[in-house]
Design a protein around this motif. Structure first.
Motif, PDB file in Angstrom:
ATOM      1  N   GLY A   1       0.791  -1.218   0.000  1.00  0.00           N
ATOM      2  CA  GLY A   1       0.000   0.000   0.000  1.00  0.00           C
ATOM      3  C   GLY A   1       0.825   1.270   0.000  1.00  0.00           C
ATOM      4  O   GLY A   1       0.278   2.371  -0.064  1.00  0.00           O
ATOM      5  N   LYS A   2       2.152   1.132   0.095  1.00  0.00           N
ATOM      6  CA  LYS A   2       3.031   2.301   0.135  1.00  0.00           C
ATOM      7  C   LYS A   2       4.048   2.220  -1.001  1.00  0.00           C
ATOM      8  O   LYS A   2       4.339   1.142  -1.517  1.00  0.00           O
ATOM      9  CB  LYS A   2       3.750   2.379   1.486  1.00  0.00           C
ATOM     10  N   ALA A   3       4.609   3.364  -1.337  1.00  0.00           N
ATOM     11  CA  ALA A   3       5.613   3.422  -2.393  1.00  0.00           C
ATOM     12  C   ALA A   3       6.859   2.647  -1.979  1.00  0.00           C
ATOM     13  O   ALA A   3       7.268   2.675  -0.809  1.00  0.00           O
ATOM     14  CB  ALA A   3       5.977   4.872  -2.691  1.00  0.00           C
ATOM     15  N   LEU A   4       7.450   1.936  -2.927  1.00  0.00           N
ATOM     16  CA  LEU A   4       8.672   1.186  -2.700  1.00  0.00           C
ATOM     17  C   LEU A   4       9.715   1.591  -3.742  1.00  0.00           C
ATOM     18  O   LEU A   4       9.372   2.076  -4.824  1.00  0.00           O
ATOM     19  CB  LEU A   4       8.407  -0.319  -2.781  1.00  0.00           C
ATOM     20  N   PHE A   5      10.995   1.363  -3.405  1.00  0.00           N
ATOM     21  CA  PHE A   5      12.088   1.756  -4.279  1.00  0.00           C
ATOM     22  C   PHE A   5      13.001   0.571  -4.526  1.00  0.00           C
ATOM     23  O   PHE A   5      13.148  -0.312  -3.677  1.00  0.00           O
ATOM     24  CB  PHE A   5      12.866   2.917  -3.655  1.00  0.00           C
ATOM     25  N   ASP A   6      13.632   0.546  -5.709  1.00  0.00           N
ATOM     26  CA  ASP A   6      14.539  -0.552  -6.019  1.00  0.00           C
ATOM     27  C   ASP A   6      15.957  -0.207  -5.571  1.00  0.00           C
ATOM     28  O   ASP A   6      16.197   0.861  -4.963  1.00  0.00           O
ATOM     29  CB  ASP A   6      14.479  -0.904  -7.515  1.00  0.00           C
ATOM     30  N   VAL A   7      16.924  -1.080  -5.873  1.00  0.00           N
ATOM     31  CA  VAL A   7      18.287  -0.884  -5.395  1.00  0.00           C
ATOM     32  C   VAL A   7      18.939   0.357  -5.993  1.00  0.00           C
ATOM     33  O   VAL A   7      19.924   0.874  -5.450  1.00  0.00           O
ATOM     34  CB  VAL A   7      19.152  -2.130  -5.690  1.00  0.00           C
ATOM     35  N   ALA A   8      18.420   0.844  -7.107  1.00  0.00           N
ATOM     36  CA  ALA A   8      18.960   2.049  -7.728  1.00  0.00           C
ATOM     37  C   ALA A   8      18.278   3.312  -7.216  1.00  0.00           C
ATOM     38  O   ALA A   8      18.589   4.412  -7.668  1.00  0.00           O
ATOM     39  CB  ALA A   8      18.818   1.956  -9.247  1.00  0.00           C
ATOM     40  N   GLY A   9      17.332   3.151  -6.271  1.00  0.00           N
ATOM     41  CA  GLY A   9      16.630   4.296  -5.727  1.00  0.00           C
ATOM     42  C   GLY A   9      15.466   4.769  -6.572  1.00  0.00           C
ATOM     43  O   GLY A   9      14.877   5.818  -6.298  1.00  0.00           O
ATOM     44  N   LYS A  10      15.090   3.982  -7.577  1.00  0.00           N
ATOM     45  CA  LYS A  10      13.967   4.352  -8.441  1.00  0.00           C
ATOM     46  C   LYS A  10      12.680   3.721  -7.934  1.00  0.00           C
ATOM     47  O   LYS A  10      12.687   2.606  -7.394  1.00  0.00           O
ATOM     48  CB  LYS A  10      14.244   3.895  -9.870  1.00  0.00           C
ATOM     49  N   PRO A  11      11.550   4.414  -8.106  1.00  0.00           N
ATOM     50  CA  PRO A  11      10.276   3.843  -7.650  1.00  0.00           C
ATOM     51  C   PRO A  11       9.971   2.518  -8.344  1.00  0.00           C
ATOM     52  O   PRO A  11      10.191   2.372  -9.553  1.00  0.00           O
ATOM     53  CB  PRO A  11       9.257   4.919  -8.042  1.00  0.00           C
ATOM     54  N   VAL A  12       9.494   1.560  -7.575  1.00  0.00           N
ATOM     55  CA  VAL A  12       9.045   0.291  -8.150  1.00  0.00           C
ATOM     56  C   VAL A  12       7.688   0.546  -8.791  1.00  0.00           C
ATOM     57  O   VAL A  12       6.763   1.055  -8.148  1.00  0.00           O
ATOM     58  CB  VAL A  12       8.941  -0.803  -7.078  1.00  0.00           C
ATOM     59  N   THR A  13       7.554   0.208 -10.054  1.00  0.00           N
ATOM     60  CA  THR A  13       6.339   0.522 -10.797  1.00  0.00           C
ATOM     61  C   THR A  13       5.172  -0.364 -10.376  1.00  0.00           C
ATOM     62  O   THR A  13       5.358  -1.488  -9.877  1.00  0.00           O
ATOM     63  CB  THR A  13       6.564   0.373 -12.303  1.00  0.00           C
ATOM     64  N   THR A  14       3.986   0.153 -10.611  1.00  0.00           N
ATOM     65  CA  THR A  14       2.776  -0.632 -10.350  1.00  0.00           C
ATOM     66  C   THR A  14       2.780  -1.903 -11.179  1.00  0.00           C
ATOM     67  O   THR A  14       2.361  -2.976 -10.708  1.00  0.00           O
ATOM     68  CB  THR A  14       1.525   0.206 -10.661  1.00  0.00           C
ATOM     69  N   ALA A  15       3.274  -1.800 -12.426  1.00  0.00           N
ATOM     70  CA  ALA A  15       3.325  -2.967 -13.304  1.00  0.00           C
ATOM     71  C   ALA A  15       4.217  -4.055 -12.729  1.00  0.00           C
ATOM     72  O   ALA A  15       3.901  -5.251 -12.810  1.00  0.00           O
ATOM     73  CB  ALA A  15       3.805  -2.561 -14.692  1.00  0.00           C
ATOM     74  N   ALA A  16       5.347  -3.643 -12.145  1.00  0.00           N
ATOM     75  CA  ALA A  16       6.265  -4.624 -11.555  1.00  0.00           C
ATOM     76  C   ALA A  16       5.614  -5.330 -10.375  1.00  0.00           C
ATOM     77  O   ALA A  16       5.753  -6.552 -10.214  1.00  0.00           O
ATOM     78  CB  ALA A  16       7.558  -3.947 -11.129  1.00  0.00           C
TER      79      ALA A  16
END
Length: 464
Positions: free
Chosen positions: A105-120
């Motif tokens: 339910g909250k925004a998440l980020f990947d190892v590069a600091g980019k937002p994890v997309t809804t599609a992912a």
């Protein structure tokens, strides 16, 4: 494992409760910045020397077995996989999975600091194939064949709550060790992941880390004697090109491994004489996933024991210090462990089987607790802290610490911790990043909300 993001802190603070000895204001700050901790205090011998009757047995095998039975029977976080029915209803399996695998339910980020997309995220949820769970599920018994991550979702995608902090992977849950028994109850859509239920945890793991056999075969090996208990932090089996599956296999503290007694002592094992090693029997997986067992050598100079270590104050200290300086690893990530994994692995080497997570440990109906609420005064909490004994576990929201002794009346703890902070002589707050198994004083420690750990303490557990 902690249930909250924690960068843990400590504070230089004088308490006004009358006769409290050696106030924190008297503590020195060494070049490391770690309040009240000198180089001498970073050895187990220092703390063992301060013990009275350190080698006295606190609990014998019968008493420990009674605790284990009580935890297994009463604690809802534990799973009795020996007595599962032949068919499990869909709702039970779905409940296990959805306890972990729900759309974030909250925004998440990947190892590069980019937002994890809804599609992912949608792809991960689709791979869980929760809608494909049949009305009746037949559990498949098996064993972990290597140290294997337990995940909240069927993916290796590492995700984080903050773009600039990659220490705590929100999809990481725990870890299983070679020989841990389990049942699989569901398979991901891509077939690369299985949802497993083990005695202490239920989560996703890589499908090829499981070897399958019937329940009788699995538990015969689990219960086999004689055996060795791993008492080192994480020793490796001997390298062997003849048997890659058991070559340099890591065996973490507390793991119980049967000995292979079928081989003649004067014959080579995997191309090497066994005379200077213990011959272990380890689970392996064939190309079809079937379970079998293969001999492997563990050098005798690696820390192991013919049985669980006696539960003594000295052994608690010695075992805990074998992890000193190990990198913090949420859910046993980074080939390490987190705060609750740390204390449970230490006690596991003495035969005590505890719940996996901090919160479960702190409220387990199978353990002896003293619980603290908002109704407990500061003075009452400090009095309890001053009465702590070696091996006691102190819980605050999202964290656990293990008591190792006192210096000048001040209690000290060892814990797997992100950081500490303390108030300096001028009243300012100093923060120090730790991110490792560390020794710190207890009373001066503060939370990120500028409260002492003692003032947010939720419980003290004593293995007695």
């Amino acid at each position: 494992m902690n249930t909250l993001r924690h960068t843990l802190l400590a504070t230089l603070l004088a308490f006004s409760i009358g006769a409290t000895p050696a106030l924190a204001a008297d503590m020195t700050v060494p070049p490391s910045g770690i309040l009240g901790v000198s180089d001498a205090q970073l050895t187990p011998e220092f703390w063992v020397a301060h013990l009275i009757d350190g080698d006295k047995v606190v609990l014998d095998r019968v008493a420990i077995a009674a605790i284990n039975e009580r935890v297994a029977r009463l604690d809802p976080s534990m799973h009795d996989i020996r007595h599962l029915t032949a068919a499990l209803p869909r709702d039970q399996v779905k409940g296990w999975i959805e306890k972990l695998t729900s759309k974030p339910g909250k925004a998440l980020f990947d190892v590069a600091g980019k937002p994890v997309t809804t599609a992912a995220i949608d792809d991960v949820m689709t791979n869980a194939a929760i809608d494909a769970i049949p009305a009746q599920v037949t559990p498949r018994y098996g064993m972990a064949v290597r140290r294997s991550a337990l995940r909240g979702y069927p993916t290796d995608l590492r995700v984080f709550s903050h773009a600039d902090d990659t220490d705590i992977d929100r999809f990481q849950e725990s870890t299983l060790f070679p020989g841990d028994p389990l049942v699989t109850v569901h398979t991901s859509k891509d077939g690369k992941w299985v949802f497993v239920v083990s005695p202490r945890y239920a989560a996703w793991m890589h499908a090829d880390d499981v070897a399958y056999g019937d329940a009788a075969k699995v538990f015969a090996h689990t219960d086999a004697t004689p055996y060795r208990v791993i008492t080192g932090a994480k020793p490796l089996t001997v390298y062997t090109p003849e048997a890659p599956a058991v070559s340099e296999l890591q065996l973490d503290m507390g793991t119980r491994v049967p000995l292979d007694t079928s081989l003649a002592p004067d014959q080579p094992v995997n191309g090497q004489s066994p005379y200077a090693s213990w011959v272990l029997s380890l689970p392996v997986r064939d190309e079809k996933g079937a379970l079998s067992f293969h001999p492997a050598l563990l050098q005798r100079n690696q820390d192991s024991s013919a049985d669980y270590l006696p539960l003594t104050h000295a052994n608690i200290v010695r075992q805990a210090f074998k992890f000193l300086g190990e990198r913090y690893g949420w859910g046993h990530a980074f080939n390490g462990r987190d705060c609750s994994g740390f204390v449970s692995d230490v006690y596991r080497s003495m035969g005590v089987q505890m719940p996996r997570n901090t919160r479960d440990q702190s409220i387990s109906p199978g353990l002896t607790h003293t619980v603290y609420t908002d109704k407990d005064s500061h003075d009452a909490r400090v009095k309890a802290a001053m009465a702590l004994e070696v091996g006691d576990m102190v819980y605050i929201p999202g964290h656990v610490m293990m008591v190792i002794g006192k210096i000048d009346g001040q209690p000290y703890v060892i814990h797997d911790v992100g950081g500490m902070s303390y108030r300096q002589a001028d009243g300012s707050l100093r923060r120090v990043k730790l991110n490792e198994v560390s020794v710190t004083p207890l009373l001066p420690m503060m939370s990120s909300h500028d409260k002492t750990f003692v003032d947010i303490m939720t419980s003290i557990a004593r293995i007695r």
